[in-house]
Each structure stands twice: as structure tokens, then as C-alpha cells.
Design a protein around this motif. Structure first.
Motif, PDB file in Angstrom:
ATOM      1  N   ARG A  16      48.618  34.611  33.928  1.00 46.67           N
ATOM      2  CA  ARG A  16      48.299  34.147  32.412  1.00 46.67           C
ATOM      3  C   ARG A  16      46.698  34.105  32.085  1.00 46.67           C
ATOM      4  O   ARG A  16      46.089  34.132  33.232  1.00 46.67           O
ATOM      5  N   TRP A  17      46.443  33.669  30.987  1.00 42.00           N
ATOM      6  CA  TRP A  17      44.931  33.772  30.661  1.00 42.00           C
ATOM      7  C   TRP A  17      44.170  32.866  31.330  1.00 42.00           C
ATOM      8  O   TRP A  17      42.904  33.080  31.775  1.00 42.00           O
ATOM      9  N   TRP A  18      44.596  31.650  32.077  1.00 42.76           N
ATOM     10  CA  TRP A  18      43.588  30.778  32.913  1.00 42.76           C
ATOM     11  C   TRP A  18      43.767  31.152  34.297  1.00 42.76           C
ATOM     12  O   TRP A  18      43.123  30.557  35.037  1.00 42.76           O
ATOM     13  N   GLU A  19      44.514  32.159  34.621  1.00 40.78           N
ATOM     14  CA  GLU A  19      44.623  32.315  35.923  1.00 40.78           C
ATOM     15  C   GLU A  19      43.758  33.457  36.504  1.00 40.78           C
ATOM     16  O   GLU A  19      43.185  33.899  35.763  1.00 40.78           O
ATOM     17  N   GLY A  20      44.024  34.158  37.756  1.00 38.86           N
ATOM     18  CA  GLY A  20      43.186  35.160  38.148  1.00 38.86           C
ATOM     19  C   GLY A  20      42.018  34.877  39.225  1.00 38.86           C
ATOM     20  O   GLY A  20      41.623  33.791  39.427  1.00 38.86           O
ATOM     21  N   GLU A  21      41.176  35.814  39.511  1.00 41.08           N
ATOM     22  CA  GLU A  21      40.270  35.597  40.785  1.00 41.08           C
ATOM     23  C   GLU A  21      38.698  35.934  39.977  1.00 41.08           C
ATOM     24  O   GLU A  21      38.776  36.959  39.126  1.00 41.08           O
ATOM     25  N   ASN A  22      37.849  34.808  39.840  1.00 41.43           N
ATOM     26  CA  ASN A  22      36.667  34.853  39.497  1.00 41.43           C
ATOM     27  C   ASN A  22      35.803  35.917  40.032  1.00 41.43           C
ATOM     28  O   ASN A  22      35.999  36.214  41.258  1.00 41.43           O
ATOM     29  N   VAL A  23      35.255  36.703  39.093  1.00 44.79           N
ATOM     30  CA  VAL A  23      34.215  37.879  39.440  1.00 44.79           C
ATOM     31  C   VAL A  23      32.919  37.610  38.812  1.00 44.79           C
ATOM     32  O   VAL A  23      32.788  37.133  37.701  1.00 44.79           O
ATOM     33  N   ASN A  24      31.909  38.228  39.519  1.00 45.31           N
ATOM     34  CA  ASN A  24      30.459  37.736  39.095  1.00 45.31           C
ATOM     35  C   ASN A  24      30.358  38.819  38.036  1.00 45.31           C
ATOM     36  O   ASN A  24      30.156  40.049  38.641  1.00 45.31           O
ATOM     37  N   PRO A  25      30.044  38.528  36.633  1.00 42.60           N
ATOM     38  CA  PRO A  25      30.038  39.433  35.743  1.00 42.60           C
ATOM     39  C   PRO A  25      28.275  40.101  35.724  1.00 42.60           C
ATOM     40  O   PRO A  25      28.238  40.912  35.039  1.00 42.60           O
ATOM     41  N   TYR A  26      27.400  39.500  36.489  1.00 46.48           N
ATOM     42  CA  TYR A  26      26.119  39.972  36.138  1.00 46.48           C
ATOM     43  C   TYR A  26      25.737  41.343  36.556  1.00 46.48           C
ATOM     44  O   TYR A  26      25.061  41.897  35.904  1.00 46.48           O
ATOM     45  N   PRO A  27      26.194  41.755  37.731  1.00 50.17           N
ATOM     46  CA  PRO A  27      25.975  43.146  37.940  1.00 50.17           C
ATOM     47  C   PRO A  27      26.588  44.108  36.838  1.00 50.17           C
ATOM     48  O   PRO A  27      26.080  45.120  36.649  1.00 50.17           O
ATOM     49  N   LEU A  28      27.608  43.655  36.055  1.00 46.99           N
ATOM     50  CA  LEU A  28      28.238  44.771  35.036  1.00 46.99           C
ATOM     51  C   LEU A  28      27.403  44.568  33.871  1.00 46.99           C
ATOM     52  O   LEU A  28      27.239  45.446  32.768  1.00 46.99           O
ATOM     53  N   LEU A  29      26.717  43.334  33.397  1.00 49.71           N
ATOM     54  CA  LEU A  29      25.795  42.953  32.384  1.00 49.71           C
ATOM     55  C   LEU A  29      24.509  43.650  32.608  1.00 49.71           C
ATOM     56  O   LEU A  29      23.750  44.109  31.657  1.00 49.71           O
ATOM     57  N   ALA A  30      23.777  43.676  33.783  1.00 51.19           N
ATOM     58  CA  ALA A  30      22.328  43.889  33.875  1.00 51.19           C
ATOM     59  C   ALA A  30      22.225  45.149  34.637  1.00 51.19           C
ATOM     60  O   ALA A  30      21.096  45.468  35.030  1.00 51.19           O
ATOM     61  N   ALA A  31      23.284  45.915  34.474  1.00 50.70           N
ATOM     62  CA  ALA A  31      23.112  47.164  35.154  1.00 50.70           C
ATOM     63  C   ALA A  31      22.063  48.293  34.690  1.00 50.70           C
ATOM     64  O   ALA A  31      21.964  48.227  33.466  1.00 50.70           O
ATOM     65  N   ARG A  32      21.087  48.718  35.174  1.00 50.67           N
ATOM     66  CA  ARG A  32      19.956  49.475  34.840  1.00 50.67           C
ATOM     67  C   ARG A  32      20.327  50.694  34.408  1.00 50.67           C
ATOM     68  O   ARG A  32      21.289  51.376  34.851  1.00 50.67           O
TER      69      ARG A  32
END
Length: 195
Positions: free
Chosen positions: A175-191
Motif C-alpha cells: 500500500r501507499w505507506w509501505e515499500g523500501e525508501n530509495v534516495n531520490p537525489y541521483p534521479l533529481l540531480a542527474a547531470r
């Protein structure tokens, strides 16, 4: 009653209804004055594996990696990236999906969860001042579609305007509150990704 009376009454109802439609009643948690959002430009195609920037007007090089920074007096790590932005800045979908949950929480304040089309990823938007007009659970969104506005709700702290953006990888049936946290930084700051 005369026909003139009914015409005047109808005009009054139309004018009052038009005025009332410009007002916002109830439910909003915004502490900033309402203003009509600026038009949102849908970003150009984003390279595979890179997300669209979820806050309009923020550049990739302005995002800092705050993943796993201490929170709660050091009792937990930060599971996301805080994107600093002016109060009321437009928050948009970082990837296509479906709005799975609109939620009020003590920590995140006004929050929104978007589940990816394949169901394997959830994108979490927190500390919103308010949702964008018409946003609702079940809504299908494309990258760049308006979701809400940058705020300081939840435990952000008054005047600490930012978007907390998180990603979780989801197993089938979670469900929406479950899951494994992942660092979003590499996907946001990609050069080389633009923005």
C-alpha cells in the motif's frame, strides 16, 4: 411576480455565484494567501532513469543531497530530499502515474502520493501548502502536471518552505505507506538532464 423581477433575481444569482466561485472555503491548510498559480510548462522529454524536477523554478544544481541526514533528534534518518523553494511555488509530478493518496500527517503535513504506472514505485510529496485545483485520488498524471504548492505544513517548521520529495520501491500488493525508501537525489540531480 413580474418577469422583470425574475430577470433581476437571475442576474443577482449569477453575479453572486461568480463571486463565490473565486473564493476558497474550508479544508485548505494553506497559511499563504491564495493566488492563481502561474502556468506550468510541461518539461521536455526527460532521459530514462531521470525524474522531472518536482518544483517549478528550481534547477538541478540547486538540490542538495539530504538523504539519511539525522531527524527527530537523531532518532531516524531523512528518507527523501528537501527542495527549498519560495512559499507557493508550483509542485508538479516528477514522473507519470496515478494519484494514490491525499493525506494529512503530523510529520509530512499536507501530503500526496503518486504510484507509477507499473505500480513498482511511489513518489511522495510532503509539506504542501495546498493541493492544485482538481487534484484527486485516482487521477492519472503525466510528468509536469500540477499537484500542489510548496508550503511549511507538518513538522517543516513555520517559514521553512520546501518540498520533501521521497521515493519508495513497492512490492506487489504493498500500500501507499509501505515499500523500501530509495534516495531520490541521483534521479533529481542527474547531470545532462536539463532543468
Amino acid at each position: 411576480m413580474t418577469r422583470t423581477f425574475w430577470v433581476i433575481l437571475a442576474l443577482i444569482v449569477v453575479v453572486v455565484g461568480g463571486f463565490a466561485s473565486m473564493l476558497s472555503f474550508g479544508g485548505g491548510s494553506s497559511r499563504i494567501p491564495w493566488r492563481r498559480p502561474a502556468p506550468v510548462a510541461v518539461p521536455a522529454a526527460v532521459p530514462q532513469g531521470v525524474l522531472a524536477l518536482p518544483v517549478v523554478g528550481v534547477r538541478r544544481d540547486q538540490i542538495a543531497d539530504s538523504w539519511n541526514d539525522p531527524r527527530g533528534d537523531g532518532t531516524r534518518g531523512h528518507h527523501g530530499v528537501d527542495i527549498m523553494a519560495p512559499a507557493g511555488a508550483s509542485v508538479v509530478a516528477a514522473a507519470p502515474g496515478r494519484v494514490e493518496k491525499l493525506f494529512q500527517s503530523n510529520l509530512g503535513g499536507t501530503t500526496l502520493y503518486v504510484r507509477s504506472i507499473d505500480g513498482a514505485t511511489t513518489y511522495y510529496y510532503a509539506h504542501l501548502a495546498a493541493y492544485a485545483p482538481g487534484v484527486h485520488e485516482g487521477q492519472v498524471v503525466r510528468a509536469g502536471d500540477p499537484l500542489g504548492y510548496v508550503g511549511d505544513t507538518g513538522d517543516a517548521g513555520a517559514g521553512n518552505y520546501h518540498l520533501h520529495f521521497g521515493i519508495t520501491r513497492m512490492a506487489p500488493g504493498q500500500r501507499w505507506w509501505e515499500g523500501e525508501n530509495v534516495n531520490p537525489y541521483p534521479l533529481l540531480a542527474a547531470r545532462g538532464a536539463g532543468g
